[in-house]
Design a protein around this motif. Sequence first.
Motif, PDB file in Angstrom:
ATOM      1  N   ARG A  19      31.688   9.622 -19.784  1.00 34.07           N
ATOM      2  CA  ARG A  19      31.203   8.608 -18.825  1.00 34.07           C
ATOM      3  C   ARG A  19      31.460   7.200 -19.365  1.00 34.07           C
ATOM      4  O   ARG A  19      31.889   6.307 -18.620  1.00 34.07           O
ATOM      5  CB  ARG A  19      29.723   8.826 -18.534  1.00 34.07           C
ATOM      6  CG  ARG A  19      29.171   7.881 -17.472  1.00 34.07           C
ATOM      7  CD  ARG A  19      27.750   8.208 -17.087  1.00 34.07           C
ATOM      8  NE  ARG A  19      27.675   9.430 -16.301  1.00 34.07           N
ATOM      9  CZ  ARG A  19      27.151  10.572 -16.733  1.00 34.07           C
ATOM     10  NH1 ARG A  19      26.670  10.648 -17.973  1.00 34.07           N
ATOM     11  NH2 ARG A  19      27.098  11.625 -15.955  1.00 34.07           N
ATOM     12  N   LEU A  22      35.132   6.572 -18.990  1.00 38.27           N
ATOM     13  CA  LEU A  22      35.469   6.329 -17.589  1.00 38.27           C
ATOM     14  C   LEU A  22      35.203   4.879 -17.209  1.00 38.27           C
ATOM     15  O   LEU A  22      36.006   4.245 -16.511  1.00 38.27           O
ATOM     16  CB  LEU A  22      34.654   7.258 -16.672  1.00 38.27           C
ATOM     17  CG  LEU A  22      35.254   8.609 -16.295  1.00 38.27           C
ATOM     18  CD1 LEU A  22      34.256   9.385 -15.436  1.00 38.27           C
ATOM     19  CD2 LEU A  22      36.570   8.443 -15.537  1.00 38.27           C
ATOM     20  N   ASN A  23      34.064   4.366 -17.646  1.00 32.55           N
ATOM     21  CA  ASN A  23      33.734   2.982 -17.304  1.00 32.55           C
ATOM     22  C   ASN A  23      34.675   1.992 -17.982  1.00 32.55           C
ATOM     23  O   ASN A  23      35.010   0.955 -17.406  1.00 32.55           O
ATOM     24  CB  ASN A  23      32.269   2.700 -17.646  1.00 32.55           C
ATOM     25  CG  ASN A  23      31.310   3.265 -16.604  1.00 32.55           C
ATOM     26  OD1 ASN A  23      31.311   2.836 -15.457  1.00 32.55           O
ATOM     27  ND2 ASN A  23      30.524   4.254 -16.990  1.00 32.55           N
ATOM     28  N   LEU A 277      33.374   7.079  -9.493  1.00 33.68           N
ATOM     29  CA  LEU A 277      32.542   7.105 -10.697  1.00 33.68           C
ATOM     30  C   LEU A 277      31.061   7.060 -10.352  1.00 33.68           C
ATOM     31  O   LEU A 277      30.239   7.724 -10.990  1.00 33.68           O
ATOM     32  CB  LEU A 277      32.886   5.912 -11.605  1.00 33.68           C
ATOM     33  CG  LEU A 277      33.960   6.133 -12.666  1.00 33.68           C
ATOM     34  CD1 LEU A 277      35.307   6.452 -12.030  1.00 33.68           C
ATOM     35  CD2 LEU A 277      34.068   4.919 -13.581  1.00 33.68           C
ATOM     36  N   LEU A 307      40.222   8.372 -16.049  1.00 31.55           N
ATOM     37  CA  LEU A 307      40.060   7.950 -14.658  1.00 31.55           C
ATOM     38  C   LEU A 307      40.965   8.770 -13.744  1.00 31.55           C
ATOM     39  O   LEU A 307      40.546   9.210 -12.661  1.00 31.55           O
ATOM     40  CB  LEU A 307      40.392   6.461 -14.524  1.00 31.55           C
ATOM     41  CG  LEU A 307      40.092   5.819 -13.167  1.00 31.55           C
ATOM     42  CD1 LEU A 307      38.593   5.675 -12.973  1.00 31.55           C
ATOM     43  CD2 LEU A 307      40.763   4.453 -13.057  1.00 31.55           C
ATOM     44  N   HIS A 310      39.493  12.395 -13.513  1.00 28.93           N
ATOM     45  CA  HIS A 310      38.295  12.428 -12.671  1.00 28.93           C
ATOM     46  C   HIS A 310      38.670  12.228 -11.201  1.00 28.93           C
ATOM     47  O   HIS A 310      38.149  12.921 -10.312  1.00 28.93           O
ATOM     48  CB  HIS A 310      37.322  11.340 -13.124  1.00 28.93           C
ATOM     49  CG  HIS A 310      36.057  11.292 -12.331  1.00 28.93           C
ATOM     50  ND1 HIS A 310      35.154  12.337 -12.285  1.00 28.93           N
ATOM     51  CD2 HIS A 310      35.530  10.321 -11.532  1.00 28.93           C
ATOM     52  CE1 HIS A 310      34.143  12.016 -11.500  1.00 28.93           C
ATOM     53  NE2 HIS A 310      34.346  10.797 -11.021  1.00 28.93           N
TER      54      HIS A 310
END
Length: 501
Positions: A19, A22-23, A277, A307, A310
């Motif tokens: 996570r 991803l950010n 997200l 990214l 996902h």
Amino acid sequence: MGEKVVAGAFDLSDRQAYRTKLNRCLEGLGRLLEERRFDRPRNLMGLEIELNLAGSDGMPRMMNQQVLQRIASRDFQTELGMFNLEVNIVPHRLGGRVFDQLSEELRTGLAYAHRKAGEVDAGIVMIGILPTLGEHDVVSANLSDVDRYTLLNDQMAAARGEDFTLDIEGVERLVCTSPSIAPESACTSVQLHLQVTPGRFADVWNAAQAITGVQIALGANAPFLFGKELWRESRPPLFQQATDVRPPELVNQGVRPRTWFGERWIGSAHELFEENLRYFPPLLPICDDEDPLEVLDEGGVPELGELVLHNGTVYRWNRPVYGIADGVPHLRVENRVLPAGPTVTDVIANAAFYYGLVRALAEESRPVWSRLPFEAAEENFTEACRHGIEAEMLWPRSGRSGGLARIPAVQLVLEELLPLAAAGLDAWHIEPADRDHYLGVIEERCKRRVNGASWQVATYDRALEAGLGREAALAAMTRRYAELMHAGEPVHTWPVGFPAP
């Protein structure tokens, strides 16, 4: 989801690290957009088609590995089920005789693959859902032997925590359960890619969303599932339910499904990635060693691998895609609406209509999405899935009075959308002969009210009238479909029923 992943368990720290990464990827994407690092307009389009394997008896064949070994081409790859393949056409520049070029490449490739499949009593069938598939065919034992499919199945089943439920009520009703995502493999589609600049992305995506209902109405080709006649295009409800990791309680809370139409028009590509997200927990928390922000600080282009991975597990009907070619990042709209088939000519006609119409609508001074509520676009999509070529669409009235009118899809296409598609193809500098030929296929489909789904149902009914039982009728229809598909004349010209002995 073409990443090379290795099956294995994840622990809590994996998900937290993913996570965080991803950010950082999303922040990296934001910086790339701010710094205007994206590719300039190149008018590039791409095409992927998912295919079925069936024998001369019309029944599915679980042998994609054997067939792929014989084809021995990078253009053909595995898909989720052992009875699936996918063919990828390299990107082409929109312009000139590109549609005839694509048609020739596809015909040649599919004919070769079909010959090779025939060596093991299998054949290529390009259709939205293979009508002869049974529940016993879409089980986890028949998932392709690829780690990423095993891992995805394990993670989605664990996220749901109980069997997946299919409940589709159309002409007939289908209710069944599955412990795995294997029923998703019944869905075989066409994916149309269009590379766009960041500044154009929102207009193109909004235009593509606005016409999903029309695309399905014209192209529906999946009326049967597990021996039952359901919706004219049964892929979307099947796909949504087969990938729905929400137990009923989360559905009741309004949690969004991973197969998602969306809920609003957008203003930028970044909004879609950010939504993915914000709303969807990671399924495959696999991190690489890249720090995207460090790469940017050093003047490089980050892969944004997390990214991208996902994003591939959120199944929007129009998906944003980030990619890199020759060291330069680009954005694409991936249109995932259409079923495969019936013929190469039909697929290319659908593509020509889409690329022309999206171009024209995206450039209108008063765009359709400023006049069409997003909820109406979603209603059109569902209506078209249910009724196919007979669907009616909600569409903005012309003139100053405004408001919406309900109009038969074929009338909307003939009177308003075909001229727009033609203008859009002119803007792409498509040769008039190509433009007229492929849009002419769409026009004839509308005039005759015939598409793949209507032909399948009519021919199946003819087989029942001749005294065949349900399973035999579906098999006979599938064999006849495959014969006409390989003959190559567009579906609106196909005779209903079977040739005289």
